[in-house]
Write an enzyme that holds these catalytic residues in place. Structure first.
Site, PDB file in Angstrom:
ATOM      1  N   GLY A  16     -15.168 -25.856  28.458  1.00  0.00           N
ATOM      2  CA  GLY A  16     -15.282 -25.501  29.871  1.00  0.00           C
ATOM      3  C   GLY A  16     -15.130 -24.023  30.127  1.00  0.00           C
ATOM      4  O   GLY A  16     -15.870 -23.427  30.918  1.00  0.00           O
ATOM      5  N   GLU A  35      -6.614 -16.687  26.367  1.00  0.00           N
ATOM      6  CA  GLU A  35      -6.493 -17.801  25.426  1.00  0.00           C
ATOM      7  C   GLU A  35      -5.117 -17.758  24.774  1.00  0.00           C
ATOM      8  O   GLU A  35      -4.717 -16.728  24.235  1.00  0.00           O
ATOM      9  CB  GLU A  35      -7.580 -17.706  24.357  1.00  0.00           C
ATOM     10  CG  GLU A  35      -7.405 -18.608  23.154  1.00  0.00           C
ATOM     11  CD  GLU A  35      -7.311 -20.087  23.492  1.00  0.00           C
ATOM     12  OE1 GLU A  35      -6.343 -20.729  23.035  1.00  0.00           O
ATOM     13  OE2 GLU A  35      -8.196 -20.579  24.221  1.00  0.00           O
ATOM     14  N   GLY A  86     -11.233 -26.408  21.483  1.00  0.00           N
ATOM     15  CA  GLY A  86     -11.427 -27.629  20.717  1.00  0.00           C
ATOM     16  C   GLY A  86     -12.580 -27.570  19.738  1.00  0.00           C
ATOM     17  O   GLY A  86     -12.640 -28.366  18.794  1.00  0.00           O
ATOM     18  N   VAL A 227      -0.647 -18.228  29.934  1.00  0.00           N
ATOM     19  CA  VAL A 227      -0.517 -18.053  31.382  1.00  0.00           C
ATOM     20  C   VAL A 227       0.725 -18.796  31.867  1.00  0.00           C
ATOM     21  O   VAL A 227       0.909 -19.986  31.575  1.00  0.00           O
ATOM     22  CB  VAL A 227      -1.771 -18.568  32.105  1.00  0.00           C
ATOM     23  CG1 VAL A 227      -1.585 -18.518  33.623  1.00  0.00           C
ATOM     24  CG2 VAL A 227      -2.991 -17.758  31.684  1.00  0.00           C
ATOM     25  N   HIS A 462      -9.327 -36.912  22.753  1.00  0.00           N
ATOM     26  CA  HIS A 462     -10.338 -36.810  23.810  1.00  0.00           C
ATOM     27  C   HIS A 462      -9.714 -37.050  25.175  1.00  0.00           C
ATOM     28  O   HIS A 462     -10.247 -37.807  25.984  1.00  0.00           O
ATOM     29  CB  HIS A 462     -11.459 -37.817  23.560  1.00  0.00           C
ATOM     30  CG  HIS A 462     -12.146 -37.644  22.245  1.00  0.00           C
ATOM     31  ND1 HIS A 462     -12.632 -38.707  21.511  1.00  0.00           N
ATOM     32  CD2 HIS A 462     -12.426 -36.530  21.533  1.00  0.00           C
ATOM     33  CE1 HIS A 462     -13.186 -38.246  20.390  1.00  0.00           C
ATOM     34  NE2 HIS A 462     -13.070 -36.935  20.386  1.00  0.00           N
ATOM     35  N   GLY A 495     -12.243 -30.603  30.799  1.00  0.00           N
ATOM     36  CA  GLY A 495     -12.236 -32.058  30.807  1.00  0.00           C
ATOM     37  C   GLY A 495     -11.295 -32.683  31.809  1.00  0.00           C
ATOM     38  O   GLY A 495     -11.390 -33.893  32.063  1.00  0.00           O
TER      39      GLY A 495
END
Length: 532
Positions: A16, A35, A86, A227, A462, A495
């Protein structure tokens, strides 16, 4: 008003976040990606699962690898960490969901015709990720055909759609995907160790496509920054911008705090990371307008994991790549074969005796007592990844959990809510394992993920949902365009917004949905993206 440093800050560099970074940069925006994991060169990945410092992410223990394992009361979550998210650890498998269970789920069905709406974005995602159909034959594939026959599904078996450069093995060539704008690549050598991280420049991770192209356009990617706060500047709805505060990942005293100011924020820390961050910030008061539905409808893709291991010390069940074959035994179920090449022996520690049905803990203990040498001997792991096939069973059934705190002092944990909880035991999983045992050459035995046997707790790589799409904040966290209710210029594109179980490996779905979301962001000037 405080000076703004950036047009957009993207939190997370997985499927995403990488899409958001590239598409925003293409629209002329100044973009910074944050990241929490490190940046990996191909040579940095583990060659064996025993190299836990390269494989596992637990920074307080000094482990800075590509995979985190997070236990909760009702599920254990496996997630990717690092620049590329991922894509560093996943099994390359990129499927379009087929079931109406996904496209027509009541949570979002009235907002769009999602099958047709997402179709062009699936096509774009497939092109960007270099999707191709695997071609190959071997003992693992033969075993899958035997299982399919047992299940009456011989007409519903097919090879996988994968994101791997299947060129001449080991040969380095100029970028084969983006007319020379991408990095040089090398043909897959078919070692099968995809899920340890590809050391051979063949796996189409996000650093080879979306992120590479975004950085060429000037996007900054800051690794090892966690973050810890997002709060509006000025207006409470974020229309004046946001302050985003980070610390060095794994720092015990949370030193090296840095704050940047941005017009907009894209939260894409993965379903788990996004839920944990946003729930903490809402509880703390940094983002109090977030919907009370945050943390609801958390999905596990209704998964179960089993394995089969040959007793023959010379057996070789490896596949050329991690996942090569899929079977759809019914409309709601899909499963794949998973192998680890020669480097995954340590993964055998995560499997124990095959159990199912009632009293699984008792079954586990009795099986251990009946075959102590099988399960307790240190030699059982010798050649385990060569002699074993792992089966990941996924379903599009409507199961869900919640993420919540018991009180202000407790950690975020799972709870049952919003209907049926995911099962720690899928009957078809045991059926698959028993079929595989019957057909495996040289005799063998089935096994179950230890967390599923001992704790009746599914394991999922998942995880989805928790900040799902809805028509209003009474029913979800983001609108149809992935804009957070209650705020301006605050998007969620990972997700966590997925409303239903995909029933297949969801990486392509997350990518396509992020593409669709970013298609609605206008070119720079104006920068405002207002939630309706």
């Amino acid at each position: 008003m405080a000076e703004i440093d950036h047009d957009w800050v993207v939190i997370g560099s997985g499927f995403g976040g990488s899409v958001a970074a590239l598409r925003l940069a293409e629209k002329g925006y100044d973009v910074t990606v944050l990241e929490k994991g490190r940046r990996f060169a191909d040579t940095d990945f583990a060659s064996s699962a025993w190299q836990v410092g390269k494989l596992l992410w637990a920074p307080f223990a000094g482990l800075r690898g590509i995979m985190a394992m997070t236990p909760f009361s009702h599920v254990t979550v496996i997630s990717g960490v690092g620049v590329g998210g991922g894509s560093l650890v996943y099994g390359n498998t990129l499927y379009v969901p087929h079931s109406d269970d996904f496209y027509r789920h009541p949570q979002w069905a009235d907002l769009a015709d999602w099958r047709s709406e997402l179709a062009p974005h699936f096509a774009t995602a497939q092109t960007m990720l270099g999707v191709t159909t695997f071609v190959g034959e071997g003992p693992s594939e033969d075993l899958m055909r035997d299982i399919a026959a047992d299940l009456g599904a011989s007409d519903r078996i097919h090879t996988t759609e994968v994101g791997v450069f299947l060129g001449e093995p080991g040969k380095r060539v100029p970028d084969p995907y983006f007319d020379g704008a991408g990095p040089d690549r090398a043909g897959c050598i078919r070692c099968g160790q995809c899920m340890l991280g590809c050391r051979h420049n063949a796996k189409n991770t996000l650093v080879k496509n979306y992120l590479h192209l975004a950085e060429r356009l000037g996007t900054r990617v800051e690794a090892e920054r966690t973050v810890v706060d997002i709060r509006p500047i000025g207006a409470a709805d974020g229309s004046d911008g946001y302050e985003v505060t980070t610390v060095r990942s794994g720092g015990i005293l949370r030193r090296d705090r840095q704050t940047i100011r941005t017009h907009g924020v894209v939260v894409a820390g993965g379903a788990l990371g996004t839920n944990l961050l946003l729930r903490t910030l809402r509880d703390r008061g940094s983002l109090p307008r977030l919907s009370d539905r945050l943390g609801h409808l958390v999905r596990t893709n209704s998964e179960a994991i089993v394995a089969v291991t040959s007793n023959d010390p010379e057996a070789d069940l490896r596949s050329d790549i991690a996942i090569t074959t899929s079977i759809h035994p019914d409309e709601h179920t899909h499963f794949t074969n998973n192998t680890y090449g020669l480097g995954g022996d340590a993964m055998g520690l995560t499997f124990g005796p095959l159990t199912g049905g009632r009293l699984r803990v008792g079954q586990f203990v009795l099986a251990m007592l009946a075959r102590p040498l099988r399960w307790l001997s240190p030699t059982r792991l010798s050649g385990w990844s060569r002699r074993s096939v792992v089966f990941t069973i996924m379903q599009s059934t409507d199961t869900a959990l919640r993420l919540r705190r018991r009180n202000r002092f407790s950690r975020i944990n799972t709870a049952v809510g919003d209907g049926d909880a995911p099962l720690g035991d899928l009957p078809i999983a045991r059926t698959i394992a028993e079929s595989a045992v019957r057909h495996i050459g040289g005799g063998g035995y089935g096994s179950t993920a230890v967390t599923e046997s001992l704790l009746a707790r599914p394991t999922t790589a998942h995880i989805l949902g928790g900040a799902v799409i809805a028509d209003s904040p009474a029913h979800g966290v983001v609108d149809r365009y992935r804009r957070a209710f209650g705020y301006e210029n605050l998007l969620i594109t990972d997700g966590s917004t997925v409303a239903a179980n995909a029933g297949v490996n969801p990486s392509l779905t997350i990518t396509a949905m992020a593409e669709e979301a970013m298609s609605h962001v206008p070119q720079k000037n104006p920068t405002t993206v207002t939630a309706r």
